[in-house]
Design a protein around this motif. Structure first.
Motif, PDB file in Angstrom:
ATOM      1  N   THR A  16     -41.859  32.450   1.883  1.00 19.09           N
ATOM      2  CA  THR A  16     -42.080  30.823   1.215  1.00 19.09           C
ATOM      3  C   THR A  16     -40.131  30.248   0.950  1.00 19.09           C
ATOM      4  O   THR A  16     -40.024  29.142   0.865  1.00 19.09           O
ATOM      5  N   THR A  17     -39.518  31.499   0.659  1.00 17.28           N
ATOM      6  CA  THR A  17     -38.584  30.672  -0.120  1.00 17.28           C
ATOM      7  C   THR A  17     -37.331  31.764   0.688  1.00 17.28           C
ATOM      8  O   THR A  17     -37.712  32.866   0.986  1.00 17.28           O
ATOM      9  N   LYS A  19     -33.565  32.643  -1.171  1.00 15.03           N
ATOM     10  CA  LYS A  19     -32.745  33.338  -2.226  1.00 15.03           C
ATOM     11  C   LYS A  19     -31.513  33.830  -1.673  1.00 15.03           C
ATOM     12  O   LYS A  19     -31.066  34.803  -0.716  1.00 15.03           O
ATOM     13  N   VAL A  34     -31.881  29.357  -4.773  1.00 16.12           N
ATOM     14  CA  VAL A  34     -33.364  29.141  -4.181  1.00 16.12           C
ATOM     15  C   VAL A  34     -33.509  27.878  -3.673  1.00 16.12           C
ATOM     16  O   VAL A  34     -33.750  27.146  -3.968  1.00 16.12           O
ATOM     17  N   VAL A  35     -33.685  28.347  -1.964  1.00 23.35           N
ATOM     18  CA  VAL A  35     -34.503  27.251  -1.064  1.00 23.35           C
ATOM     19  C   VAL A  35     -35.411  27.834  -0.557  1.00 23.35           C
ATOM     20  O   VAL A  35     -36.272  28.229  -0.265  1.00 23.35           O
ATOM     21  N   GLN A  36     -36.317  26.152  -1.524  1.00 25.84           N
ATOM     22  CA  GLN A  36     -37.997  26.604  -0.885  1.00 25.84           C
ATOM     23  C   GLN A  36     -38.629  26.828   0.614  1.00 25.84           C
ATOM     24  O   GLN A  36     -37.382  25.116   1.655  1.00 25.84           O
ATOM     25  N   MET A  37     -39.029  27.026   1.212  1.00 30.32           N
ATOM     26  CA  MET A  37     -39.346  25.973   3.089  1.00 30.32           C
ATOM     27  C   MET A  37     -40.783  26.500   3.281  1.00 30.32           C
ATOM     28  O   MET A  37     -41.447  27.265   2.464  1.00 30.32           O
ATOM     29  N   GLY A  38     -41.159  25.754   4.394  1.00 28.79           N
ATOM     30  CA  GLY A  38     -42.477  26.148   4.666  1.00 28.79           C
ATOM     31  C   GLY A  38     -42.265  26.954   5.381  1.00 28.79           C
ATOM     32  O   GLY A  38     -43.400  27.778   5.242  1.00 28.79           O
ATOM     33  N   ALA A  44     -33.004  27.710   6.046  1.00 28.36           N
ATOM     34  CA  ALA A  44     -32.686  27.223   5.312  1.00 28.36           C
ATOM     35  C   ALA A  44     -31.751  28.453   3.987  1.00 28.36           C
ATOM     36  O   ALA A  44     -31.449  27.943   3.020  1.00 28.36           O
ATOM     37  N   THR A 181     -43.677  35.252  -5.029  1.00 24.01           N
ATOM     38  CA  THR A 181     -44.335  34.273  -4.715  1.00 24.01           C
ATOM     39  C   THR A 181     -46.286  33.757  -5.517  1.00 24.01           C
ATOM     40  O   THR A 181     -46.608  34.860  -5.246  1.00 24.01           O
TER      41      THR A 181
END
Length: 182
Positions: A16-17, A19, A34-38, A44, A181
């Motif tokens: 989900t992230t 880093k 930190v980049v949030q991603m689906g 990302a 998470t």
């Protein structure tokens, strides 16, 4: 940045992230992102790497080595080495407590357990019980009901019962846990 300085980048591409961190030759943290991603995404991870480099005020050319971890660790561009997250957690725990220990990592997709002493692992297992996967399966649309909790707990116990035999309490001195998470 002074001439002669070199840096190492650590990248964690989870479920989900993404880093990334930049550390200098003395071990000091210089930048992080930190980049949030689906979903697992190469875009990302590149964004996280670029943001960490920018925060550290370091050019990519000054990175001596990139090490990756996480579910998508093989997708990290330029990684010289990659390790599973549980291996990283176990090594960190070994540095803190060289005796017999149990390390538990609850991720978005799965939960890993490792039992070991110093840098030697005696038992390692991965269970398909992750916080995001479990939430999507048992708490759809954010519905936190007593019935949903009961179903989730029964299902998790059914999967994790095996761990009771593989990781009995008398087999370890201390337990370390992490959750990337929530």
């Amino acid at each position: 940045m002074t001439a002669g300085n070199w840096f190492v980048m650590g990248v964690d591409l989870g479920s989900t992230t993404a880093k990334a961190t930049v550390v200098d030759q003395d071990g000091a943290l210089r930048g992080a992102s930190v980049v949030q991603m689906g979903a697992v995404s190469r875009d990302a991870v590149v964004r996280a790497m670029e943001q960490a480099l920018s925060e550290a005020d370091v050019d990519y050319e000054n990175i001596r080595r990139i090490v990756s971890t996480g579910y998508g660790r093989k997708l990290v561009p330029g990684a010289a080495r990659s390790f599973t997250e549980i291996t990283c957690h176990a090594r960190g725990a070994a540095a803190l407590h060289p005796g017999v220990r149990l390390v538990i990592d609850i991720g978005g997709r799965s939960t890993e357990l490792i039992l070991g002493q110093r840098l030697e692992a005696s038992v390692t297992e991965s269970y398909r019980v992750g916080s995001v996967a479990w939430s999507m399966k048992y708490f759809r649309n954010g519905q936190l009901t007593a019935g949903a909790f009961e179903r989730a707990e029964i299902a998790a116990k059914a999967i994790l019962d095996e761990a009771l035999a593989l990781y009995p309490r008398h087999a370890w001195d201390v337990a370390y846990g992490s959750s990337g998470t929530v």
